[in-house]
Design an enzyme around this catalytic site. Structure first.
Site, PDB file in Angstrom:
ATOM      1  N   ASN A  60      -1.820  -3.196  10.597  1.00 37.63           N
ATOM      2  CA  ASN A  60      -3.072  -3.931  10.754  1.00 37.63           C
ATOM      3  C   ASN A  60      -3.426  -4.769   9.533  1.00 37.63           C
ATOM      4  O   ASN A  60      -4.439  -5.471   9.538  1.00 37.63           O
ATOM      5  CB  ASN A  60      -4.224  -2.959  11.069  1.00 37.63           C
ATOM      6  CG  ASN A  60      -4.476  -1.965   9.959  1.00 37.63           C
ATOM      7  OD1 ASN A  60      -3.600  -1.161   9.642  1.00 37.63           O
ATOM      8  ND2 ASN A  60      -5.667  -1.985   9.376  1.00 37.63           N
TER       9      ASN A  60
ATOM     10  N   GLY B 144      -1.576  -6.525   5.504  1.00 37.24           N
ATOM     11  CA  GLY B 144      -0.499  -6.620   4.526  1.00 37.24           C
ATOM     12  C   GLY B 144       0.859  -6.933   5.104  1.00 37.24           C
ATOM     13  O   GLY B 144       1.014  -7.780   5.996  1.00 37.24           O
TER      14      GLY B 144
ATOM     15  N   GLY C  28       2.868  -5.192   7.016  1.00 34.75           N
ATOM     16  CA  GLY C  28       3.052  -4.883   8.426  1.00 34.75           C
ATOM     17  C   GLY C  28       2.516  -5.973   9.322  1.00 34.75           C
ATOM     18  O   GLY C  28       3.166  -6.369  10.304  1.00 34.75           O
TER      19      GLY C  28
ATOM     20  N   TYR D  94       5.179   9.384  -5.369  1.00 30.67           N
ATOM     21  CA  TYR D  94       5.581   8.213  -4.586  1.00 30.67           C
ATOM     22  C   TYR D  94       7.086   7.996  -4.686  1.00 30.67           C
ATOM     23  O   TYR D  94       7.769   7.762  -3.680  1.00 30.67           O
ATOM     24  CB  TYR D  94       4.834   6.983  -5.085  1.00 30.67           C
ATOM     25  CG  TYR D  94       5.172   5.716  -4.321  1.00 30.67           C
ATOM     26  CD1 TYR D  94       4.943   5.620  -2.953  1.00 30.67           C
ATOM     27  CD2 TYR D  94       5.727   4.616  -4.974  1.00 30.67           C
ATOM     28  CE1 TYR D  94       5.248   4.462  -2.255  1.00 30.67           C
ATOM     29  CE2 TYR D  94       6.032   3.453  -4.285  1.00 30.67           C
ATOM     30  CZ  TYR D  94       5.793   3.380  -2.922  1.00 30.67           C
ATOM     31  OH  TYR D  94       6.103   2.241  -2.232  1.00 30.67           O
TER      32      TYR D  94
END
Length: 290
Positions: A23, A25, A27, A166
């Protein structure tokens, strides 16, 4: 493939592509390009209204569905509703977050960036196997090289660093994609497992970031149009082979057009990959059908 751009993408008419975390960035940019080239795109978001609002800004055949990769129940519900898919792009990620846990109690970054996509891919695999030139694209990051996996403390209960967690999650996802490729090849599956990374991309401008990250975005980052190219190439180019890795290689892998990337370090260890696979199946309680 020098200076490959979205304009070089083959026509995608007749293909259905699932893009997670779509939704905003990177993507959303992937959704935009794929829809423009004729694909039907299923874009996922944790918030359906935000997903629908984003989908409304894209031209082409696009639908938004709810998916929270930090919740195995949400993953199961989403996968059960997918009847057709040719490509899965595992794009969604939690990036250097404060310590938190998923709905099932996993460390948030490992859960969202690896265990969730593992469970999603496993449950969508039977559908993907019947697809047109089927592919699974797993988003990695150059930071995977700094990752270390301690099987005795996957929850980071002894100590927690957002950047270390991460890096570990991205090492796990890289191991997964390469082990998946090995298993797909042995089984004779038509599905390809491919890796990509976006380099240093200024995505999700509304996301809360530290002063250092905001400064880095301003001085060094490339835009989402460039950052999305590695995944788009991996998902659509006819010459791509299973187990390959695509992303920018300029400025230490932070900028540039997509190029083949060499995997190195712990990610090349098949024994580590097999153990991570077995642990992932056990933690998610989702056996992988390959």
């Amino acid at each position: 493939m020098e200076k490959w751009t979205a304009a070089d993408m083959p026509d995608q008419t007749g293909r259905t592509v699932v893009v997670t975390g779509a939704n905003r960035g990177l993507g959303l940019e992937m959704v935009r390009v794929l829809a423009e080239r004729g694909a039907h795109v299923v874009m996922t978001a944790r918030d359906l209204e935000k997903g629908r609002a984003a989908a409304a800004r894209v031209s082409g055949s696009v639908e938004a569905r709810v998916l929270d990769l930090a919740d195995l129940d949400s993953i199961a519900r989403f996968a059960a509703g997918i009847e057709r898919a040719d490509v899965l792009i595992n794009n969604a990620a939690a990036i250097m977050t404060p310590r938190d846990t998923t709905e099932q109690g996993f460390e948030l970054q490992l859960g969202t960036n690896h265990l969730g996509p593992f469970a999603l891919t496993a449950q969508l695999y039977p559908v993907l196997r019947e697809g047109k030139s089927p592919r699974i694209v797993t988003a990695s990051s150059a930071i995977y090289k700094q990752g270390k996996i301690d099987f005795d403390d996957l929850g980071s209960t002894r100590s927690y660093s957002p950047s270390s967690a991460y890096a570990r999650s991205k090492l796990a996802s890289t191991l997964f994609a390469l082990e998946l490729d090995r298993r797909l090849q042995v089984s004779g599956s038509p599905v390809l497992s491919v890796l990509s990374h976006p380099g240093y991309t200024a995505s999700n401008p509304g996301q809360a970031k530290s002063l250092l990250l905001r400064l880095g975005d301003r001085l060094m980052a490339q835009n989402v149009t460039m950052g999305a190219l590695g995944a788009l190439y991996a998902a659509t180019n006819p010459g791509v082979q299973g187990g390959e890795f695509y992303g920018p290689v300029g400025m230490g892998g932070t900028r540039g057009f997509p190029m083949p990337v060499k995997v190195n370090g712990a990610a090349t260890d098949p024994a580590l990959a097999r153990r991570m696979w077995e642990v992932s199946e056990k933690l998610t309680a989702v056996p992988f059908p390959v």
